[in-house]
Write a protein that holds these residues in place. Structure first.
Motif, PDB file in Angstrom:
ATOM      1  N   THR A   2      64.881 -57.565  66.024  1.00 34.64           N
ATOM      2  CA  THR A   2      65.507 -56.275  66.265  1.00 34.64           C
ATOM      3  C   THR A   2      65.735 -55.454  65.016  1.00 34.64           C
ATOM      4  OG1 THR A   2      67.754 -57.109  66.058  1.00 34.64           O
ATOM      5  CG2 THR A   2      66.749 -57.190  68.249  1.00 34.64           C
ATOM      6  N   GLY A   3      65.736 -56.086  63.843  1.00 33.35           N
ATOM      7  CA  GLY A   3      66.033 -55.355  62.633  1.00 33.35           C
ATOM      8  C   GLY A   3      67.514 -55.131  62.424  1.00 33.35           C
ATOM      9  N   MET A   4      68.364 -55.634  63.323  1.00 28.48           N
ATOM     10  CA  MET A   4      69.802 -55.449  63.184  1.00 28.48           C
ATOM     11  C   MET A   4      70.322 -56.323  62.057  1.00 28.48           C
ATOM     12  SD  MET A   4      71.143 -55.317  67.117  1.00 28.48           S
ATOM     13  CE  MET A   4      72.856 -55.133  66.657  1.00 28.48           C
ATOM     14  N   ASP A   5      71.230 -55.774  61.265  1.00 33.13           N
ATOM     15  CA  ASP A   5      71.861 -56.537  60.203  1.00 33.13           C
ATOM     16  C   ASP A   5      73.263 -56.911  60.659  1.00 33.13           C
ATOM     17  OD1 ASP A   5      72.817 -57.682  57.910  1.00 33.13           O
ATOM     18  OD2 ASP A   5      72.812 -55.826  56.735  1.00 33.13           O
ATOM     19  N   LEU A   6      73.424 -58.172  61.049  1.00 32.91           N
ATOM     20  CA  LEU A   6      74.717 -58.642  61.515  1.00 32.91           C
ATOM     21  C   LEU A   6      75.489 -59.389  60.435  1.00 32.91           C
ATOM     22  CD1 LEU A   6      73.807 -59.829  65.122  1.00 32.91           C
ATOM     23  CD2 LEU A   6      74.838 -57.684  64.406  1.00 32.91           C
ATOM     24  N   SER A   7      74.978 -59.381  59.198  1.00 32.68           N
ATOM     25  CA  SER A   7      75.682 -60.079  58.127  1.00 32.68           C
ATOM     26  C   SER A   7      77.059 -59.440  57.938  1.00 32.68           C
ATOM     27  CB  SER A   7      74.877 -60.031  56.827  1.00 32.68           C
ATOM     28  OG  SER A   7      74.652 -58.697  56.435  1.00 32.68           O
TER      29      SER A   7
END
Length: 187
Positions: A2-7
């Motif tokens: 997804t390319g989501m950055d959940l860091s």
């Protein structure tokens, strides 16, 4: 995927707010409201994961098990939709990092709260949340016969891309076509 950055994002406590709504984690005291809402034949008709009959034990498993598990695993942000301190429905960003179309937005609203725009407001806010974390697109699907859900999608800023033939699988073994909607950054 997804390319989501959940860091640095703790999904177990993540809350999204709109002018009228609090999209928050489910609490144990939500079980009765979820159970009551999911008695609606409309919810059971369009959401095949809702058991029929839907028992209090089903609601408890959802509220205390399924919804928090997806948050802990980082694969979903399932939220209680709260308006004026009352649970009026559920929504979520699902399949984070798991689907080539990106994360999926879904929703249901309790019968007594329908027509208030809560579903569209929640879906819009959650799409913005996912896009804000780097999702290149979010999507949702609605049975082609579910005109109410399609109206919600459009009102939430989603664009219909087409129809996924025989995409939906219902509890009676039948299949249904789904209208596919998406939002991308800038929509």
């Amino acid at each position: 995927m997804t390319g989501m950055d959940l860091s640095g994002t703790d999904l177990t406590t993540e809350v999204v707010r709109t002018p009228r709504l609090v999209l928050r984690p489910f609490r144990e005291d939500d079980v009765d409201a979820v159970h009551a809402a999911c008695q609606s034949p409309d919810i059971a008709r369009w959401i095949s994961s809702i058991a029929v009959p839907y028992t209090r034990a089903d609601a408890e498993a959802f509220v205390t098990g399924e919804a928090p598990a997806a948050r802990r695993e980082g694969t979903g942000l399932t939220v209680a939709i709260e308006a004026d301190g009352v649970l009026v429905g559920a929504s979520g960003v699902h399949r984070i990092g798991q689907h080539p179309l990106g994360p999926e937005v879904g929703y249901w609203i309790a019968p007594e709260a329908r027509g208030s725009g809560y579903a569209a407001e929640a879906a819009h806010a959650l799409a913005e949340w996912a896009i804000g974390l780097g999702a290149p697109r979010v999507y949702l699907v609605a049975d082609v016969l579910n005109t109410g859900s399609q109206h919600v999608a459009r009102k939430a800023g989603f664009t219909q891309e087409g129809v996924l033939r025989s995409y939906l699988h219902y509890r009676d073994g039948s299949r249904g076509d789904a209208a596919l909607f998406s939002r991308i950054p800038g929509d």
